[in-house]
Design an enzyme around this catalytic site. Structure first.
Site: not given
Ligand code: UD1
Ligand code: CA
Length: 458
Positions: A15, A227
């Site tokens: 991500r 993330n």
């Protein structure tokens, strides 16, 4: 007990949408993994193993200066599998193993110390936190009768009622080494993700009569894993706020702590430093007493002496600035520049790889490159050192008490001797004699009978 740390850093970080491995992304000027490594080092850890995978050798090669035991996890088969990569080196009964995540950069030392203090030969300690939205995390399942931890269930394996539990696993855990090694060999991957979950050691510990203690994290930020770039930016602000508070506590005035960035480290700090808004400090910075930094300055790897004033919009890199000097506004000081005390460097002045002696002034619109300037020299506006002939660079030497008139070009290599005066607008190509006036300039003349052309009518 000896302490060994294992940092899990093999994950992909999809991500982030980046070609850079996630743990190499920077927060406060240091790679995420470096924050975690430094935490382990600060705990007096005997050995720190870093489990790397995605990004391959790029991680150990870019952070090779860290004194870590680099271990590759070729396939990422889960957090338990990651720890298995170092199972052979953690086994003795005098060792506590601390597991950290390479993408959780803001964990506090005191929190981890608390965790370690709860651990002994027969006790493991787990860092947990309560979250309003626990989605995605492993849930802490407690025994209703004793309220002690029974096991951890991952989101994908959790029942509806387990999904409602708000106490979650942060992933940070301290475990007696010999027990961890044994439990690793008992892990199975018969779960929703087909992974070896490190979290399954909790149920094994409970079953085998080992105590499981828990410590709650102080705030969600310290256990937040990164993330994506939104989380990276969020934790960057949290980190900068922490640093700003530490600096203000240490006696620095920050005009606005929300508009201050330190991407590196202040290695030496004097008293009564004052920093205006939107200042960025990078690398290793040393600030003397009563230093004042104006707004919008960027200062990198620089040592600044006492009572120095840096005026707004200046960029200073790899330099030393002596006591009582003044730099800017709009000055650019480039690497290998040493500015002595009581020097004035003014607006639109660029200085590179040069020494400027005490009391000298370069106040307006100059380029000084590869030069040695003595004491009490005055460099007039628009003076340029011509240090480059298109192939090589040469030095300019300007001795003590020289006065260089405005708009002078000094064609290096050249020496301007003590107390010389250079007439404005000169191009100096030869060394000048001491105490004399030297100038090179075509004589001014007036053209008789000249008339200004008139505009032609259409
Ligand atoms: C893990 C925990 C979960 C916890 C959560 C906290 C397990 C099974 N689950 O879940 O209980 O709430 O962290 O964020 O442990 N990694 C490796 N190699 C691997 C797999 C992971 O090095 O094979 C590293 C990742 O790079 C990451 C860390 O381990 O730094 C955690 O991995 P991640 O996939 O984020 O774990 P979660 O499934 O989120
Ligand atoms: Ca995660």
């Amino acid at each position: 007990m000896k302490l060994k740390t294992i940092i899990l850093a093999a994950g992909q970080g999809t991500r982030m949408k980046s070609s850079l491995p996630k743990v190499l992304h920077k927060l406060g000027g240091f790679a995420l993994l470096e924050h975690v490594f430094n935490l382990a080092a600060s705990l007096g850890c005997e050995e720190t193993s870093v489990i790397y995978g995605h990004g391959g050798e790029r991680v150990p090669s870019e952070l090779g200066y860290l004194n870590a035991n680099w271990v590759e996890q070729k396939q990422q088969l889960g957090t338990g599998h990651a720890v298995m990569q170092v199972a052979d080196s953690i086994g003795d009964d005098q060792t506590t193993v601390l597991v950290l995540y390479g993408d959780v950069p803001l964990l506090r030392k005191a929190t981890v110390q608390n965790l370690l203090d709860r651990t002994d030969e027969n006790t493991l300690a787990l860092l947990t936190i309560d979250l309003d939205d626990p989605f995605g995390y492993g849930r802490i399942v407690r025994n209703p009768a004793t309220n002690r931890i029974a096991r951890i269930v991952e989101e994908k394996d959790a029942s509806e009622s387990e999904k409602r539990l708000t106490e979650v696993n942060t992933g940070i855990v301290a475990v007696p080494g010999n027990l961890l090694r044994k439990w690793l060999s008992e892990l199975k991957n018969d779960n929703a993700q087909g992974e070896y979950y490190l979290t399954d050691i909790i149920a094994l510990a409970v079953r085998q009569g080992c105590r499981v203690e828990s410590v709650r994290a102080l705030d969600p930020e310290e256990v937040l894993g990164i993330n994506d770039r939104v989380q990276l930016a969020y934790l960057e602000r949290v980190y900068q706020r922490r640093q700003a508070v530490a600096l203000m506590t240490a006696g620095v005035t920050l005009k606005d702590p929300e508009r201050f960035d330190l991407r590196g480290q202040i290695v030496q700090l004097g008293r009564d430093v004052e920093i205006d808004i939107d200042v960025i400090l990078e690398g290793r910075i040393s600030l003397g007493d009563s230093v004042r930094i104006g707004s919008n300055c960027v200062i990198r790897n620089t040592r600044i002496g006492d009572y120095v004033e840096v005026l707004p919009y200046s960029l200073i890199e790899g330099a030393e600035i002596g006591d009582f000097s003044r730099v800017g506004p709009f000055a650019r000081i480039r690497p290998e520049t040493e500015i002595a005390d009581h020097v004035h460097v003014g607006n639109f002045v660029e200085i590179k790889k040069s020494c400027v002696g005490s009391g000298s002034k370069i106040n307006h619109l100059s380029y000084i490159g590869d030069a040695t300037i003595g004491t009490r020299v005055n460099i007039g506006a628009g003076t340029i050192t011509c240090n480059y002939d298109g192939v090589n660079k040469y030095r300019t030497v300007i001795e003590d008490e020289v006065f260089v008139g405005s708009d002078t070009q000094l064609v290096a290599p050249v020496t301007v001797r003590k107390r010389s005066t250079i007439g404005a607008g000169s191009t100096i190509t030869k060394d000048t004699p001491e105490d004399q006036l030297t100038l090179s300039r075509s004589k001014q003349c007036t053209i008789k009978g000249w008339v200004r052309p008139k505009k032609r009518s259409a």
